[in-house]
Write a protein that holds these residues in place. Structure first.
Motif, PDB file in Angstrom:
ATOM      1  N   MET A   1      -1.716   0.663  10.499  1.00 26.22           N
ATOM      2  CA  MET A   1      -1.427   0.734   9.076  1.00 26.22           C
ATOM      3  C   MET A   1      -2.060  -0.474   8.393  1.00 26.22           C
ATOM      4  O   MET A   1      -1.859  -1.606   8.811  1.00 26.22           O
ATOM      5  N   CYS A   2      -2.834  -0.193   7.337  1.00 28.15           N
ATOM      6  CA  CYS A   2      -3.514  -1.275   6.620  1.00 28.15           C
ATOM      7  C   CYS A   2      -2.786  -1.571   5.310  1.00 28.15           C
ATOM      8  O   CYS A   2      -2.583  -0.670   4.493  1.00 28.15           O
ATOM      9  N   LYS A  22      -0.731  -2.531  13.991  1.00 26.89           N
ATOM     10  CA  LYS A  22      -0.426  -1.340  14.772  1.00 26.89           C
ATOM     11  C   LYS A  22       0.987  -0.848  14.466  1.00 26.89           C
ATOM     12  O   LYS A  22       1.881  -1.638  14.179  1.00 26.89           O
ATOM     13  N   VAL A  23       1.169   0.454  14.551  1.00 27.90           N
ATOM     14  CA  VAL A  23       2.480   1.077  14.385  1.00 27.90           C
ATOM     15  C   VAL A  23       3.020   1.380  15.782  1.00 27.90           C
ATOM     16  O   VAL A  23       2.346   2.030  16.583  1.00 27.90           O
ATOM     17  N   ASP A  24       4.228   0.914  16.088  1.00 25.14           N
ATOM     18  CA  ASP A  24       4.776   1.158  17.425  1.00 25.14           C
ATOM     19  C   ASP A  24       5.985   2.089  17.414  1.00 25.14           C
ATOM     20  O   ASP A  24       6.628   2.298  18.440  1.00 25.14           O
ATOM     21  N   GLY A  25       6.295   2.665  16.268  1.00 25.32           N
ATOM     22  CA  GLY A  25       7.406   3.609  16.207  1.00 25.32           C
ATOM     23  C   GLY A  25       7.329   4.487  14.971  1.00 25.32           C
ATOM     24  O   GLY A  25       7.018   4.006  13.881  1.00 25.32           O
ATOM     25  N   GLU A  52       4.296  -5.822  14.468  1.00 24.23           N
ATOM     26  CA  GLU A  52       4.460  -7.257  14.218  1.00 24.23           C
ATOM     27  C   GLU A  52       4.869  -7.490  12.768  1.00 24.23           C
ATOM     28  O   GLU A  52       4.672  -6.630  11.907  1.00 24.23           O
ATOM     29  N   ARG A  53       5.420  -8.665  12.540  1.00 29.84           N
ATOM     30  CA  ARG A  53       5.808  -9.034  11.172  1.00 29.84           C
ATOM     31  C   ARG A  53       4.564  -9.274  10.331  1.00 29.84           C
ATOM     32  O   ARG A  53       3.533  -9.710  10.839  1.00 29.84           O
ATOM     33  N   VAL A  54       4.700  -9.025   9.040  1.00 33.26           N
ATOM     34  CA  VAL A  54       3.582  -9.211   8.120  1.00 33.26           C
ATOM     35  C   VAL A  54       3.977 -10.246   7.071  1.00 33.26           C
ATOM     36  O   VAL A  54       5.036 -10.145   6.455  1.00 33.26           O
TER      37      VAL A  54
END
Length: 209
Positions: A1-2, A22-25, A52-54
């Motif tokens: 996801m951008c 990256k999307v993990d769920g 990850e946190r953004v």
């Protein structure tokens, strides 16, 4: 996801405002129904979890959820944002640029009339747009899943928090049609579902449902 992306061609964002994660769920609504021949889409909502946190920046920031059950008054100007088909419905003069258009909310009583969306419309949806196709504004092909954002408390967003009241779901073939405003999933109708699934996802250690 951008995140923070404003142009399909990332090199046009200078300096780069984009952050891809990256999307993990992915959590899909268990009651999702899509009957294309009937233009019937219900429970059109899903959640995604980032790996990850953004960090928040000027171009990347969160948007608030509306209060459970909240329904914005008819005529409230909210904004649909997306990468929709510009050839069918030119929301912006610059090609491949993120588009945004203000659409007034149409009340459920009006939008559920036979001349409008009739029994395709559900109370868990929002209609927004114009009765006349002359306005040339609507959500369009490629906008699906995008946000429909309203200033908290109504019109005039200056200094106010923004809330994501809708998710682009469906509309008329060709995007612009008389008495066929764009239809969005009403986020406030799924507050309990969102809360339950976020907590469940965390409790199960990020297991994809």
């Amino acid at each position: 996801m951008c995140l923070g992306k404003h142009h399909m061609n990332s090199s046009m964002d200078v300096p780069s405002t984009e952050k891809c994660v990256k999307v993990d769920g992915i959590i899909r609504h268990e009651g999702f129904v899509h009957e294309q021949d009937k233009t019937d889409i219900t429970n059109d909502i899903a959640l995604v979890h980032l790996a990850e946190r953004v960090s928040m920046t000027r171009e990347i920031s969160p948007i608030c959820l509306p209060k459970p059950g909240a329904v914005m008054p008819a005529g409230t100007p909210c904004f649909v944002t997306g990468w929709g088909d510009e050839k069918v419905n030119p929301l912006h003069t610059v090609a491949e640029k993120l588009n945004q258009a203000a659409l007034p909310i149409v009340d459920f009583q009006t939008c559920s009339q036979p001349a409008y969306w009739w029994d395709t419309l559900r109370p868990s949806m929002i209609c927004a747009g114009y009765e006349s196709p002359d306005e040339l504004k609507s959500a369009c092909l490629g906008d699906s899943g995008g946000p429909f954002s309203c200033a908290a408390g109504g019109a005039g967003g200056a200094g106010k928090a923004w809330e994501v009241h809708g998710i682009v779901s469906f509309g008329a073939r060709g995007c612009i049609k008389d008495k066929k405003p764009s239809v969005f999933t009403r986020v406030s109708a799924f507050s309990d579902w969102i809360d339950h699934n976020v907590k469940k996802f965390i409790h199960e250690g990020g297991k994809t449902i």
